[in-house]
Write a protein that holds these residues in place. Sequence first.
Motif, mmCIF file in Angstrom:
data_model
loop_
_atom_site.group_PDB
_atom_site.id
_atom_site.type_symbol
_atom_site.label_atom_id
_atom_site.label_comp_id
_atom_site.label_asym_id
_atom_site.label_seq_id
_atom_site.Cartn_x
_atom_site.Cartn_y
_atom_site.Cartn_z
ATOM 1 N N THR A 604 4.658 0.518 6.063
ATOM 2 C CA THR A 604 5.689 0.871 5.072
ATOM 3 C C THR A 604 6.718 -0.238 5.079
ATOM 4 O OG1 THR A 604 5.362 3.222 5.443
ATOM 5 C CG2 THR A 604 7.449 2.565 4.455
ATOM 6 N N ASP A 621 -4.067 -0.530 -2.379
ATOM 7 C CA ASP A 621 -3.583 0.841 -2.670
ATOM 8 C C ASP A 621 -2.160 0.960 -2.134
ATOM 9 O OD1 ASP A 621 -3.070 3.493 -3.081
ATOM 10 O OD2 ASP A 621 -4.821 4.241 -1.977
ATOM 11 N N ASN A 623 1.847 2.773 -2.659
ATOM 12 C CA ASN A 623 2.616 3.890 -3.225
ATOM 13 C C ASN A 623 3.749 3.331 -4.056
ATOM 14 O OD1 ASN A 623 4.867 5.911 -3.351
ATOM 15 N ND2 ASN A 623 3.387 7.168 -2.263
ATOM 16 N N SER A 625 6.457 4.569 -5.269
ATOM 17 C CA SER A 625 7.832 4.995 -4.965
ATOM 18 C C SER A 625 8.317 4.464 -3.639
ATOM 19 C CB SER A 625 7.925 6.529 -4.956
ATOM 20 O OG SER A 625 7.587 7.046 -6.218
ATOM 21 N N THR A 626 7.409 4.422 -2.609
ATOM 22 C CA THR A 626 7.855 4.044 -1.258
ATOM 23 C C THR A 626 7.376 2.661 -0.835
ATOM 24 O OG1 THR A 626 5.907 5.016 -0.208
ATOM 25 C CG2 THR A 626 7.787 6.490 -0.611
ATOM 26 N N ASN A 630 -1.979 2.008 1.747
ATOM 27 C CA ASN A 630 -3.089 2.761 2.330
ATOM 28 C C ASN A 630 -4.211 1.769 2.586
ATOM 29 O OD1 ASN A 630 -5.280 4.420 2.909
ATOM 30 N ND2 ASN A 630 -4.517 6.069 1.567
#
Length: 697
Positions: A604, A621, A623, A625-626, A630
């Motif tokens: 992250t 892959d 995210n 928003s964050t 993955n």
Amino acid sequence: MKRILLSMIALTMCLSFNGFSQQSNKLKPATEPIPKTSERSVDLNTASRSMTCVDTISYPFAKEEVLGTPTYYTFGIWQSDAEAFSQTFYAYSTGLTISAVEIIGRNNSTNGTTSSTVRARIYSVDGLNNPTGAALATGSVSVTSTSVGVYYVNFTTPITVTSNYAIVVDVINAGGVFDMFVNNNVAGQTYDEGLSRFKSSYAGYGSNGNWIPIPSVTGLGGVYDFEPLVGAVVSYGINTTATATPTTACLGQPVNFSNTTVNPYLSSRMYNANIFETYFGLATTDSTYAWAPDQTNLNNLIWQQNTSYTYPAAGSYIASPFILGGLVNSCVDFISIPITINPIADAAFAYASSTVCAGGANVTPSSVATPGGTFSSSTGLVFANATTGEINVVASTPGTYTITYNTGGACSATSTQSLTITAAPDASFTYSASSYCVNGSNPTPTVTGSVGTFSSTTGLSVNGSTGVINLATSTPGTYTVTNTINTPGCPVTTDQETVTINAVDNASFAYASSIVCSGGANVTPSTVATPGGTFSSTAGLVFANATTGEINVAGSTVGTYTVTYTTNGACPSTSTQSFTITTAPTASFTYAQSTYCSNDVNPTPTVTGTAGVFSSTAGLDVNGSTGAINLSNSTAGAYTVTNTVTISGCPTATETFNITVNAAPSAVVTLSGTTLTAQEAGAIYQWYDCATSSAVA
């Protein structure tokens, strides 16, 4: 009629024995019923007027029939022993005429005689009820039947007695014996009054030829008391006197009836059935006096000596007092008294209106049921004519009055009516302002005159009773409000006011964006519904123009503000909007390393700027928003991750970071004999002894 007592006496009775055991043949129980003679009652509806009452005073018989269980005996009167019965009756100084004597009995053939000559005489009596002096009247009758009968001894010339008298009965033919019927022989009964006497020359009876009371008679086997069933046929006058007051009355006024008849026989138990009942304590079933307020309706009798009566209708009537005499045979006397009942006058009157206007023309009743009376009123009302009821309106003081009308005359009546003289009405009123906003407080008029009915032109909502305007439900516009007063007897009065209802200003406004970037160009509202008002804000926001709403962005402090706009019209309003000045954004971010194996823990990013929208080249892959990657879902390769931050009013900020994802190494091992071989090329190996978990050199 209520003469049921007399009809009871007249019934034929079957006589019963009382168990008497005679000790001689002198006194014996009667074994035969006494014959019925004649109807001994009278119906006032059918009786004819008789000024003289003729009655048979069968007093001993009446007492036995009414006061006890009828039980009779026979008592033999022997001529050979010079025997006689005496029965005393009451008389009064007003005079009583006796024309005959009634005797009940039969011939006794004990001595072989076929008949008895029965003599009846009338004597005066002394204080002991003994016959005294010479006989006042004498007569006889021959009795041959051995069955009981009713016999009458008639006097050739009726006699008049003015004091108590006795009927004396004896037998005058040689050897004659007459069985005289007597009432119950038991001594000490309530009706034993000591009125009977007996005499005999027979030594066993204790008389010795003298009159003795019945209980003194000896030789009968006991002490007895009884009375012979004899009665005098009498006549006496009833002089009815009575008054009615008044004889001319008004409808609804009671007429007092007073019966002033005075006759001693009406108060004697021997001559009056009602007094007989009262004297012996019986329930009264008969009456002496009755009033017929109307001779045409004898079913409406009032059984009282004195009474009052209110006639139900006007008219002419004949009232009569009825006097009832007699013990066995009734008689009636009455007089006629004319009565006139006049109707009550009708005092109804009416004026056309119960309200008149001060200063107007005179008013006169529209109707007067009985003209010619007198009108009057409480103070302040002036009559032009008190006979016709004409009112002088001009001379009268405004106010409410009770007018009274009295018809006058013999049967006058009075009625009243309320009448109001009112001053000419004033409809004046005002509102506190000539115009109002629809969102204001509902105005109430100030009425300086009188409240009438409020109305308005269409669109204004006004209360008809109070004149209050409902602003919220009214349509903006200019209206005329009218107060109308319609007072009976006065002209219709009105007053008007003009009222304008204004709509509330529309204070809505908007900026193209509610967020701008610090240091940017000035911004002005994209829309203002009602220009010309004033913009304001919480501290820190600077307006370049407070009238147009232009904001000096560069001169304002970063922060969020509430911008307020207030209109400047007749009915101003206010609205607000949130507005934010923000600093220019940065998109800085990093990952912990730039290379990852596909089986590593998902990384992250660390964002040092603002997290916006994360994106990547194809195959990774990430995210949005964050920014988390993955790894297991990503394809091995090299990628660029981008953070894009977009804030209204500011330039878009972006930042990138390069990431490589390597495929995970293979751990495949083969065994050939005693040799282990790892298959991954280019890798560095370390072998372990699984039994000891120790590295193999």
